[in-house]
Design a protein around this motif. Structure first.
Motif, PDB file in Angstrom:
ATOM      1  N   THR A  54       1.953   3.253   2.076  1.00  0.00           N
ATOM      2  CA  THR A  54       2.892   3.351   3.589  1.00  0.00           C
ATOM      3  C   THR A  54       4.277   2.438   3.238  1.00  0.00           C
ATOM      4  OG1 THR A  54       0.913   3.723   4.482  1.00  0.00           O
ATOM      5  CG2 THR A  54       2.488   2.984   5.956  1.00  0.00           C
ATOM      6  N   SER A  62       1.181  -1.020  -0.496  1.00  0.00           N
ATOM      7  CA  SER A  62      -0.271   0.084  -0.197  1.00  0.00           C
ATOM      8  C   SER A  62       0.711   1.274  -0.131  1.00  0.00           C
ATOM      9  CB  SER A  62      -1.128   0.191   1.518  1.00  0.00           C
ATOM     10  OG  SER A  62      -0.400   0.253   2.162  1.00  0.00           O
ATOM     11  N   ASP A 108       4.704  13.229   0.652  1.00  0.00           N
ATOM     12  CA  ASP A 108       3.724  12.349   0.871  1.00  0.00           C
ATOM     13  C   ASP A 108       2.575  13.288  -0.131  1.00  0.00           C
ATOM     14  OD1 ASP A 108       1.841  11.437   1.600  1.00  0.00           O
ATOM     15  OD2 ASP A 108       1.893  10.587   3.100  1.00  0.00           O
ATOM     16  N   THR A 134      -4.836  14.504   4.421  1.00  0.00           N
ATOM     17  CA  THR A 134      -5.967  13.014   4.143  1.00  0.00           C
ATOM     18  C   THR A 134      -7.062  13.687   5.559  1.00  0.00           C
ATOM     19  OG1 THR A 134      -4.630  12.145   2.829  1.00  0.00           O
ATOM     20  CG2 THR A 134      -7.073  11.827   2.936  1.00  0.00           C
TER      21      THR A 134
HETATM   22  C1  LIG Z   1      -1.344  11.929   3.087  1.00  0.00           C
HETATM   23  C2  LIG Z   1      -1.595   9.799   2.912  1.00  0.00           C
HETATM   24  N1  LIG Z   1      -0.124   9.192   3.452  1.00  0.00           N
HETATM   25  C3  LIG Z   1      -0.366   7.735   3.553  1.00  0.00           C
HETATM   26  C4  LIG Z   1      -1.152   7.149   3.145  1.00  0.00           C
HETATM   27  C5  LIG Z   1      -1.405   6.134   3.947  1.00  0.00           C
HETATM   28  O1  LIG Z   1      -1.996   4.601   2.018  1.00  0.00           O
HETATM   29  P1  LIG Z   1      -2.386   3.337   2.839  1.00  0.00           P
HETATM   30  O2  LIG Z   1      -3.568   3.562   2.888  1.00  0.00           O
HETATM   31  O3  LIG Z   1      -2.107   3.526   0.647  1.00  0.00           O
HETATM   32  O4  LIG Z   1      -0.603   2.520   3.373  1.00  0.00           O
HETATM   33  C6  LIG Z   1      -3.031   8.407   2.823  1.00  0.00           C
HETATM   34  C7  LIG Z   1      -4.553   6.941   2.641  1.00  0.00           C
HETATM   35  O5  LIG Z   1      -5.341   7.494   3.063  1.00  0.00           O
HETATM   36  C8  LIG Z   1      -2.886   9.149   2.820  1.00  0.00           C
HETATM   37  O6  LIG Z   1      -3.694   9.907   2.129  1.00  0.00           O
END
Ligand SMILES: Cc1ncc(COP(=O)(O)O)c(C=O)c1O
Length: 374
Positions: free
Chosen positions: A72, A70, A173, A148
């Motif tokens: 992260t 994912s 990010d 987010t």
């Molecule tokens: C700004 C931001 N960083 C990191 C993540 C983490 O992504 P994931 O849940 O795909 O690991 C998200 C997930 O919505 C995000 O919006």
């Protein structure tokens, strides 16, 4: 039966991801291709070239590196495999995703310091500049573009100019907004930008990616503190024989390639951003008309996702509200703000104003059924 494809119907996902995807993106996965197949290798090569172009960069100036997992995982790849052992990361925080970068560094033993702002306040470029002036040991700066947690947009260009002037490496990010908020990595002085397959490019989950500035990235060989997330080794594999080092998410990559083609057909990042903005404007006007209040002031609110405060009415229960919407095939998202009870509604993914209007009508009905006033 849960998961059965008999008579399935898609729910509409008003979330931060995974998101609603087009039928044609899903159909692109109806093929089995071997990971060493020349056609598959060509797809991966084209994805990487398109990502560099989407970031407003020239081929050779930046590299796109895909990494399984994912979003992260891709963030963790940058933080744990491109920072040298004697490096120190300034992590700028105004929400949960900034805090997650701190956790990544804690777990991996990456030296870091946090600079935290309230969740309803953009990160302050001048304070970051000052933090860099005060601590020579800081080598890298990490910031979230669209936090987010709330939907706030951070000033990545202004921060980038100051990080660059201070001679530090800059990591952004841009998970939830890349592909829908025009961003030139070169103009913003971004050395590493991360996003993932299932956000604004509208692919399905399975991998993330980093867009890395070629010259500093080439110096990171041997920096990795783990094996599978080693960004430099991943790049070398992709450049060498065109393959992933370990099993690639083949179907997700085929879907993503189709999603990139559809992004181009829609008119690129500007057009996608305009569709999401129209979704956002329809949503907020309709929610306000019912009495809902956004968490952020309007001038700080991006068009990716919006946090709404819980109505004060005792008849409101988020679980009940969520589940009644879910029964009608509309999926919204719980809040993540620390100091306020909120829920979130995303405007991203293959959704249009008509979908937003349908959601608003369902919210109005449910408010009447549950007997709460927003
Ligand atoms: C700004 C931001 N960083 C990191 C993540 C983490 O992504 P994931 O849940 O795909 O690991 C998200 C997930 O919505 C995000 O919006």
């Amino acid at each position: 039966m849960p998961g059965s494809i008999d008579g399935w119907k898609d729910k509409i996902l008003f979330t931060p991801g995974p998101l609603t995807t087009s039928r044609t993106v899903k159909q692109a996965m109806l093929r089995d291709l071997g990971s060493r197949d020349q056609e598959f290798i060509g797809v991966v090569r084209d994805i990487r070239a398109r990502l560099v172009a989407l970031a407003g960069a020239a081929p050779g100036e930046y590299e796109a590196i895909l990494i399984q997992g994912s979003g992260t995982f891709a963030i963790e790849a940058v933080l744990t495999t491109t920072v040298p052992r004697d490096g120190k990361v300034l992590i700028v925080i105004n929400g949960a995703y900034g805090r997650r970068m701190v956790t990544i560094c804690e777990v991996a033993g990456v030296d870091h310091v946090a600079l935290e702002f309230p969740e309803n306040t953009p990160c302050d470029p001048a304070a970051i500049e000052q933090a860099l002036a005060d601590d020579d040991a800081i080598t890298h700066v990490a910031v979230v573009h669209c936090e987010t947690t709330t939907g706030i947009m951070n000033p990545v260009a202004d921060i980038g100019a100051r990080v660059h002037a201070a001679g530090r490496v800059y990591f952004v990010d841009a998970m939830s907004c890349f592909g829908a908020v025009p961003t030139s990595v070169a103009e913003c002085h971004i050395d590493y930008l991360v996003s993932s397959a299932n956000k604004c490019i509208e692919g399905v989950p399975g991998f993330g990616f980093a867009i890395a500035k070629h010259d500093p990235f080439m110096k990171t060989e041997g920096y990795a503190r783990n094996l599978s997330l080693d960004l430099y080794a991943q790049w070398r594999g992709l450049e060498g024989n065109g393959q992933f080092r370990f099993t690639p998410p083949t179907h997700a990559l085929l879907a993503f390639h189709q999603a990139l083609v559809e992004l181009e057909e829609e008119g690129g990042v500007e057009a996608r951003g305009a569709r999401y903005r129209a979704n956002y404007e329809t949503l907020v006007a309709g929610m306000r008309a019912m009495g809902f209040v956004e968490y952020l002031p309007q001038d700080l609110q991006g068009y990716i996702i919006t946090s709404f405060r819980y109505p004060g009415d005792p008849n409101f229960s988020f679980e009940e509200f969520y589940s009644r919407l879910n029964d009608r095939d509309f999926v919204i998202y719980p809040g993540k703000v620390s100091g306020a009870d909120c829920f979130r509604i995303g405007n991203i993914g293959r959704i249009f104003q008509a979908d937003v209007r349908a959601l608003l009508a369902a919210i109005r009905e449910i408010a009447q059924e549950m007997g709460f006033m927003a």
